[in-house]
Scaffold this active site. Structure first.
Site, mmCIF file in Angstrom:
data_model
loop_
_atom_site.group_PDB
_atom_site.id
_atom_site.type_symbol
_atom_site.label_atom_id
_atom_site.label_comp_id
_atom_site.label_asym_id
_atom_site.label_seq_id
_atom_site.Cartn_x
_atom_site.Cartn_y
_atom_site.Cartn_z
ATOM 1 C CD GLU A 91 -1.744 -2.403 1.678
ATOM 2 O OE1 GLU A 91 -0.369 -2.551 2.097
ATOM 3 O OE2 GLU A 91 -2.707 -3.076 2.022
ATOM 4 C CG PHE A 153 -9.766 -9.399 11.480
ATOM 5 C CD1 PHE A 153 -8.665 -9.750 11.843
ATOM 6 C CD2 PHE A 153 -9.933 -9.457 10.113
ATOM 7 C CE1 PHE A 153 -7.480 -10.296 11.031
ATOM 8 C CE2 PHE A 153 -9.276 -10.012 9.274
ATOM 9 C CZ PHE A 153 -7.735 -10.133 9.820
ATOM 10 C CD GLN A 154 -7.531 -7.234 7.607
ATOM 11 O OE1 GLN A 154 -8.503 -6.890 6.895
ATOM 12 N NE2 GLN A 154 -6.373 -7.759 7.585
ATOM 13 C CE LYS A 203 -16.738 -6.865 3.118
ATOM 14 N NZ LYS A 203 -15.933 -8.208 3.363
ATOM 15 C CG MET A 514 22.129 12.792 3.720
ATOM 16 S SD MET A 514 23.091 14.060 3.020
ATOM 17 C CE MET A 514 21.855 14.315 1.470
#
Lengths: 604, 221
Positions: A91, A153-154, A203, A514
């Site tokens: 993602e 969940f999630q 959802k 760097m």
């Protein structure tokens, strides 16, 4: 916003007039369907279809994302859409690709992710877009409304997590309005000062039935943008410019976003005012022009930093005076009256006090200045001084054949081998600075990088987004560091699957360079966790993904290998083994005086 | 010795004479001008929707604005809420607070109130009531209302300006204070003036873009 929900849209009326319900399956396969021959789309039946319809209405052609449980209804609706969805490997890559798509195309890029880990993986990309004011819309799945707040969940409080890193975000709670929420997010992303917006989509809301067509994209009433600057202040600023002896223009990213590059060029050339850019402003003014002093700031050119330190009138356009540009505030342009053009009033006098605040759209305000300034400033001596600085502090570097390959040489070789409109994307670090300093940019929207946030790993996913937004005949080159490339190289799988013609040049010094440079300068050379001698062989890794892999160790391999990599039709990776000791100069230490930039390490 | 670039070293370069202070304002190098923090009340009219308060409070913590109190409540218009914030910042900080608040999408208008605006706070003070007569004498002195009493305690409600509440708390202190709960300041402008009228955004931003409103061309040397 019940008012808005009650509105019957244009599209809705048309749909009712049209009694013939067309099949939504694949219309004409041609890319551009003539408006007249376009079939009326079938009415929406669900929240998810309303979401996709909102994107279609906004003219969205591409989206980047990753599937998942809570976002599935939206993906199901996308299945029947003309919108081309690019499935990403992570993602974070989707967010950076959408961000780069927005930079190159000027239209908001779209990214999708599921709830929980999908949404949290977008956060870096959102923060990046927020810092750089890149237009972007993120659509995240969310657990059903009745589970929200239950640690389901999630489940993550996505709007809570992303509030500090978005321009605006919204939690959709109703199938009837979810499409309009997406339309509004799209409008907000691009209007005024651009930025990332997010809509969280539970959802049950996307699965829910609705026949409500989304409203056309529009910003809420509370969001007002000022286009034209106050005439009185414009007149005073114009007078200041006319009377100045040491004028300089400072063009920031806002010039590119506001399509003001043309107007700025006209103004600078007409009045012969030297031009400096910020890092996001690269490409706003052609760097091969005599008036160009290129980039100022921490790793800006010596001549840009001298000019910005000694000017008496600074015309800053679309810049927010970031600390990497200003160095210490006390020593920044200390003799200059500041004319500050910005569309965001909150940027005026935030870091540097604006003597002439010009709030408005960059292109509009520059045109106002063009109108108002009658006489060019008397600055012959100043211009000569700037040219003198250009030769005093030339960016010429040594590249002895018997020493390890210098990175500047590789950047210049790639620049020479490609056209002017080639798009360059980068990760973050030394390689990014060399790509700024040694590539000659002449066009806006050809420099795609992570400026404000400094996101290592930005380069490859940005190259994917840029490639999809770019014209077919434009080359896309990604400069990456070994450390940066390692962070998001799973995107190679996407580039191979889509057969995207991009060339990645990994400037590999087996250090997180760097950091190593700072450790040498400020930490007595103690290389804590910056030593990357455990890097894989990137050319072989590229081949494992199905891309073309090349390797360069020496000067005499550079030209031919670049030629081969550029002509390969698809993604290619060049693992360029550069001098591991190479450092970036000039350098202004954090909070230092721009005029006291170091040219060598012992001057730090 | 690692590579670098050629050119005159820092000590051989001309240096400008001017300086800026921490707020980015040009100053006379001889005289350091600093802005002292001041206490002021900012009133914001916002869309009455979930999440606005956290947007506003998040903004304050994220940008390190020094905030003393924040109250929120409905207004006569059910789609609007008023947020009243008391801040203590130097002038440039106060300007920045107003501009950043205006930038939030659900914020309709923002105004800094005049020093003479009506400012009120409510406090509940629970004290030991070993000496009921003395306690109620102090309560009368501050126009406090008794809202609860028990053999051991007395709880008073007191409203007024912050200073009055501070003074009352000080005085009640002699009896032993068990608990205090205060609301923070809420405020309204005096007379017909609107507290956070939805002014034309362009007008307010242009006039407030800087606190010194002189756009005179400086003389060139």
């Amino acid at each position: 916003m019940s008012e808005r929900a009650a509105k019957v849209t244009q599209a809705d009326e048309e749909a009712q007039d049209d009694d013939q319900i067309t099949d939504s399956a694949a219309p004409d396969a041609a890319q551009e369907v003539d408006a007249e021959s376009e079939t009326t789309p079938a009415p929406v039946t669900s929240g998810a279809e309303a979401v996709v319809r909102a994107l279609e209405n906004a003219g969205v052609e591409h989206a980047f994302g990753v599937q998942g449980g809570a976002i599935m209804p939206v993906y199901d609706a996308l299945y029947d859409s003309e919108i081309y969805h690019v499935t990403m490997a992570h993602e974070q890559g989707a967010a950076h690709a959408a961000d780069a798509y927005g930079i190159v195309s000027g239209k908001p890029g779209i990214c999708l992710a599921t709830s929980g880990p999908g949404a949290t993986n977008l956060v870096t990309g959102l923060a990046d877009a927020d810092m750089d004011s890149d237009p972007m819309v993120a659509l995240t799945g969310q657990v059903p409304t009745d589970l929200v707040g239950n640690d389901a969940f999630q489940e993550t409080d996505t709007t809570g997590v992303t509030t500090p890193v978005t321009k605006d975000n919204a939690f959709s709670s109703d199938s009837d309005t979810v499409g309009s929420d997406v339309s509004e997010a799209f409008a907000l992303a691009g209007e005024g000062r651009p930025g990332p917006t997010l809509v969280d989509l539970p959802k049950d809301v996307t699965n829910g039935e609705t026949d409500r067509e989304p409203d056309a994209p529009s910003v809420p009433e509370t969001y007002e943008v000022q286009e034209r600057a106050d005439e009185e202040i414009v007149a005073a600023a114009a007078e200041r410019i006319e009377n100045s002896n040491r004028p300089a223009m400072l063009l920031g990213g806002g010039v590119i976003k506001g399509e003001a590059s043309e107007a700025c060029r006209k103004f600078a050339i007409e009045h012969e005012i030297p031009v400096i850019t910020t890092m996001p402003g690269i490409g706003a003014f052609p760097e091969d022009h005599e008036l160009s002093l290129e980039m100022a700031g921490m790793h800006g050119t010596g001549y840009a930093n001298m000019a910005i330190t000694h000017c008496d009138t600074l015309i800053g356009i679309g810049t927010r005076f970031d600390d990497r540009l200003t160095g210490g505030i006390e020593t920044f342009a200390p003799d200059a009256e500041l004319i500050h053009v910005d569309i965001d009033p909150a940027e005026i006098s935030k870091n540097i006090h604006a003597d002439y605040p010009l709030i408005g759209d960059a292109a509009t305000v520059v045109e106002q200045l063009v109108e108002a300034v009658d006489e060019s400033p008397e600055a012959t001596k100043w211009r000569a001084q700037c040219q003198q600085w250009k030769s005093d502090y030339s960016m010429a570097y040594d590249a002895p054949e018997d020493e390890p390959l210098q990175p500047e040489f590789v950047v210049e070789a790639l620049d020479e081998a490609t056209d002017d409109d080639t798009i360059v994307t980068t990760g973050v670090g030394q390689h990014q600075m060399w790509a700024c300093q040694y590539w000659t940019y002449t066009e806006p929207r050809t420099w795609v990088s992570s400026h404000g946030l400094g996101t290592m790993g930005y380069g490859l996913p940005a190259a994917i987004g840029a490639r999809i937004a770019a014209d077919d005949d434009q080359d896309v080159v990604c400069f990456d560091g070994d450390g940066s490339f390692l962070m998001t190289l799973q995107g190679l799988s996407v580039a191979v699957r889509e057969n995207l013609d991009i060339t990645v040049a990994v400037l590999n010094n087996e250090y997180i360079g760097m950091v190593r440079q700072w450790q040498d300068a400020f930490f007595e050379g103690r290389h804590s966790a910056s030593d990357y001698h455990w890097m894989p062989e990137f050319d072989k890794l590229a081949e494992a993904f199905g891309a073309a892999g090349f390797r360069i160790d020496d000067y005499d391999e550079v030209a031919d290998t670049i030629e081969e990599a550029l002509s390969y039709d698809g993604p290619s990776v060049i693992d360029v083994h550069i001098d591991p000791e190479a450092n970036v100069f000039p350098m202004v230490p954090s909070g230092g005086d721009n005029g006291q930039f170091a040219l060598t390490e012992d001057q730090l | 010795m690692k590579r670098g670039l050629e050119g005159p070293p820092p000590e051989d370069r001309p240096t400008p004479t001017g300086r800026r202070n921490k707020q980015g304002i040009r100053i006379d190098p001889e005289v350091e001008a600093t802005h002292e923090p001041r206490r002021t009340v900012i009133s914001a009219l916002v869309a009455h929707e979930p999440g606005v308060l956290s947007d506003v409070s998040g903004l304050f913590s994220r940008r390190q604005f020094n905030i003393e109190s924040l109250t929120v409540g409905p207004t006569k218009d059910e789609d609007r809420a008023r947020i009243t914030v008391v801040v203590e910042e130097p002038d440039p900080g106060i300007d920045q607070i107003k501009k950043q608040l205006r930038k939030l999408v659900p914020v309709i208008s923002v105004r800094e109130l005049e020093p003479d605006a009506m400012q009120r706070e409510l406090a509940l003070i629970k004290v030991d009531a070993d000496d009921p007569a003395q306690v109620s004498a102090v309560a009368d002195m501050y126009d406090a209302t008794t809202v609860d009493s028990s053999p051991e305690t007395a709880t008073f409600e007191i409203t007024g300006a912050r200073q009055k509440i501070e003074a009352a708390i000080d005085t009640f202190g002699q009896f032993g204070i068990r608990e205090i709960s205060r609301t923070g300041t809420t405020a309204l402008a005096r007379g017909t003036e609107e507290t956070a009228a939805a002014v034309n955004a362009t007008e307010s931003t242009a006039t407030e873009a800087n606190h010194d409103e002189t756009y005179q061309t400086a003389n060139d040397d």
